[in-house]
Design a protein around this motif. Structure first.
Motif, mmCIF file in Angstrom:
data_model
loop_
_atom_site.group_PDB
_atom_site.id
_atom_site.type_symbol
_atom_site.label_atom_id
_atom_site.label_comp_id
_atom_site.label_asym_id
_atom_site.label_seq_id
_atom_site.Cartn_x
_atom_site.Cartn_y
_atom_site.Cartn_z
ATOM 1 N N LYS A 83 86.495 8.866 19.792
ATOM 2 C CA LYS A 83 86.650 10.135 19.067
ATOM 3 C C LYS A 83 87.969 10.857 19.341
ATOM 4 C CE LYS A 83 81.733 10.746 18.434
ATOM 5 N NZ LYS A 83 81.684 10.191 17.126
ATOM 6 N N GLU A 84 88.629 10.536 20.435
ATOM 7 C CA GLU A 84 89.922 11.175 20.698
ATOM 8 C C GLU A 84 91.037 10.529 19.876
ATOM 9 O OE1 GLU A 84 89.411 7.725 23.309
ATOM 10 O OE2 GLU A 84 88.146 9.471 23.000
ATOM 11 N N ASP A 85 90.788 9.317 19.346
ATOM 12 C CA ASP A 85 91.810 8.596 18.587
ATOM 13 C C ASP A 85 91.693 8.777 17.076
ATOM 14 O OD1 ASP A 85 92.869 7.539 20.942
ATOM 15 O OD2 ASP A 85 91.544 5.791 20.868
ATOM 16 N N ALA A 86 90.460 8.812 16.583
ATOM 17 C CA ALA A 86 90.275 8.858 15.128
ATOM 18 C C ALA A 86 88.864 9.308 14.796
ATOM 19 C CB ALA A 86 90.519 7.479 14.525
ATOM 20 N N VAL A 87 88.707 9.788 13.571
ATOM 21 C CA VAL A 87 87.390 10.045 13.006
ATOM 22 C C VAL A 87 87.394 9.389 11.629
ATOM 23 C CG1 VAL A 87 88.007 12.301 12.030
ATOM 24 C CG2 VAL A 87 85.614 11.766 12.504
ATOM 25 N N TYR A 88 86.302 8.733 11.297
ATOM 26 C CA TYR A 88 86.169 8.049 10.018
ATOM 27 C C TYR A 88 85.146 8.828 9.194
ATOM 28 C CZ TYR A 88 88.538 4.437 12.623
ATOM 29 O OH TYR A 88 89.446 3.758 13.388
ATOM 30 N N ILE A 89 85.618 9.559 8.214
ATOM 31 C CA ILE A 89 84.739 10.344 7.349
ATOM 32 C C ILE A 89 84.554 9.537 6.075
ATOM 33 C CG2 ILE A 89 84.457 12.512 6.105
ATOM 34 C CD1 ILE A 89 86.416 13.616 8.407
ATOM 35 N N CYS A 90 83.355 9.039 5.903
ATOM 36 C CA CYS A 90 83.079 8.100 4.816
ATOM 37 C C CYS A 90 82.045 8.686 3.863
ATOM 38 C CB CYS A 90 82.554 6.792 5.386
ATOM 39 S SG CYS A 90 83.715 5.990 6.522
ATOM 40 N N ALA A 91 82.300 8.543 2.578
ATOM 41 C CA ALA A 91 81.386 9.099 1.588
ATOM 42 C C ALA A 91 81.488 8.314 0.291
ATOM 43 C CB ALA A 91 81.720 10.564 1.331
ATOM 44 N N ARG A 92 80.454 8.438 -0.482
ATOM 45 C CA ARG A 92 80.437 7.967 -1.860
ATOM 46 C C ARG A 92 80.299 9.207 -2.728
ATOM 47 N NH1 ARG A 92 80.314 2.871 -3.062
ATOM 48 N NH2 ARG A 92 79.730 1.305 -1.565
ATOM 49 N N ILE A 93 80.918 9.168 -3.889
ATOM 50 C CA ILE A 93 80.855 10.288 -4.814
ATOM 51 C C ILE A 93 79.929 9.896 -5.957
ATOM 52 C CG2 ILE A 93 82.172 11.845 -6.306
ATOM 53 C CD1 ILE A 93 82.989 12.030 -3.382
ATOM 54 N N GLY A 94 79.002 10.766 -6.267
ATOM 55 C CA GLY A 94 78.067 10.513 -7.354
ATOM 56 C C GLY A 94 77.834 11.768 -8.158
ATOM 57 N N HIS A 95 76.906 11.678 -9.072
ATOM 58 C CA HIS A 95 76.532 12.826 -9.890
ATOM 59 C C HIS A 95 75.368 13.535 -9.217
ATOM 60 C CE1 HIS A 95 75.141 15.191 -13.304
ATOM 61 N NE2 HIS A 95 76.368 15.061 -13.767
ATOM 62 N N PRO A 96 75.319 14.867 -9.252
ATOM 63 C CA PRO A 96 74.260 15.577 -8.538
ATOM 64 C C PRO A 96 72.859 15.443 -9.146
ATOM 65 C CG PRO A 96 75.691 17.138 -9.660
ATOM 66 C CD PRO A 96 76.310 15.778 -9.818
ATOM 67 N N THR A 97 72.748 15.106 -10.442
ATOM 68 C CA THR A 97 71.419 15.008 -11.039
ATOM 69 C C THR A 97 71.115 13.652 -11.661
ATOM 70 O OG1 THR A 97 72.263 16.016 -13.082
ATOM 71 C CG2 THR A 97 71.218 17.489 -11.467
ATOM 72 N N PHE A 98 72.125 12.849 -11.899
ATOM 73 C CA PHE A 98 71.903 11.524 -12.473
ATOM 74 C C PHE A 98 72.141 10.467 -11.398
ATOM 75 C CE2 PHE A 98 73.679 13.962 -16.169
ATOM 76 C CZ PHE A 98 72.467 14.113 -16.822
ATOM 77 N N PRO A 99 71.438 9.343 -11.463
ATOM 78 C CA PRO A 99 71.631 8.284 -10.453
ATOM 79 C C PRO A 99 72.894 7.463 -10.718
ATOM 80 C CG PRO A 99 69.966 7.610 -12.014
ATOM 81 C CD PRO A 99 70.373 9.010 -12.402
#
Length: 184
Positions: free
Chosen positions: A164-180
């Motif tokens: 954690k002192e070297d890097a943080v990996y913030i990973c996410a997927r982007i989608g629609h809030p009401t549709f799959p």
């Protein structure tokens, strides 16, 4: 297009974060602006299956730009120098910003309009949670769901994410809030 919202501006003026909200945006860095004009070849950036190459020290040959695949998939990368910002600060920010619109707007007051955790909690955890947002991407207003995932889901090693002192990996997927539908 004027992206200012009088109701939002009035609400922000009364926010405890008002003194940190800057209406004047710094200009896009010249290097970034150059890369917005023309897409790079597909494959310039690592595929999702190759994300763990980001664990290696040093810069990639190209760290700013975008590319578009034949199927319409888009990869975007922007190197943003942030002197005096630690990985721990980034980790804290992603947990903190999602429970109040005014916090989310601190990141980009002209583009970011709303953010709330889908589960309604206000704690600072983000991995495994969904942030429901409304923001401008260019001139387009987008309703989206940011699905924060474990870096392990993206192929990063436990050994790397525990440094954690070297890097943080913030990973996410982007989608629609009401549709799959996932956008990426």
């Amino acid at each position: 297009m004027d992206k200012t919202n009088p109701a939002t501006n009035q609400k922000n003026a009364q926010s405890p974060y008002a003194s940190f909200l800057k209406e004047t945006m710094i200009p896009v860095r010249e290097e970034v602006q150059e890369h917005l004009n023309k897409p790079l070849a597909w494959g310039t950036f690592p595929d999702l299956q190759e994300m763990n190459t980001l664990e290696e020290s040093g810069d990639l040959p190209i760290e700013t730009g975008y590319s578009v695949a034949e199927d319409g998939s888009v990869t975007v990368a922007v190197k943003t120098p942030m002197p005096n910002t630690t990985p721990q600060m980034w980790d804290w920010w992603f947990g903190w910003h999602g429970s109040e619109d005014a916090r989310y707007q601190l990141w980009h007051p002209k583009a970011h309009l709303t953010a709330e955790w889908e589960d309604g909690r206000t704690d600072h955890c983000y991995i495994g949670r969904n942030s429901v947002i409304k923001e401008y991407i260019g001139k387009n207003l987008l309703d989206a769901l940011i699905q924060f995932k474990s870096p392990i889901d993206f192929g990063f090693s436990a050994a790397s994410i525990n440094q954690k002192e070297d890097a943080v990996y913030i990973c996410a997927r982007i989608g629609h809030p009401t549709f799959p539908v996932e956008f990426c």
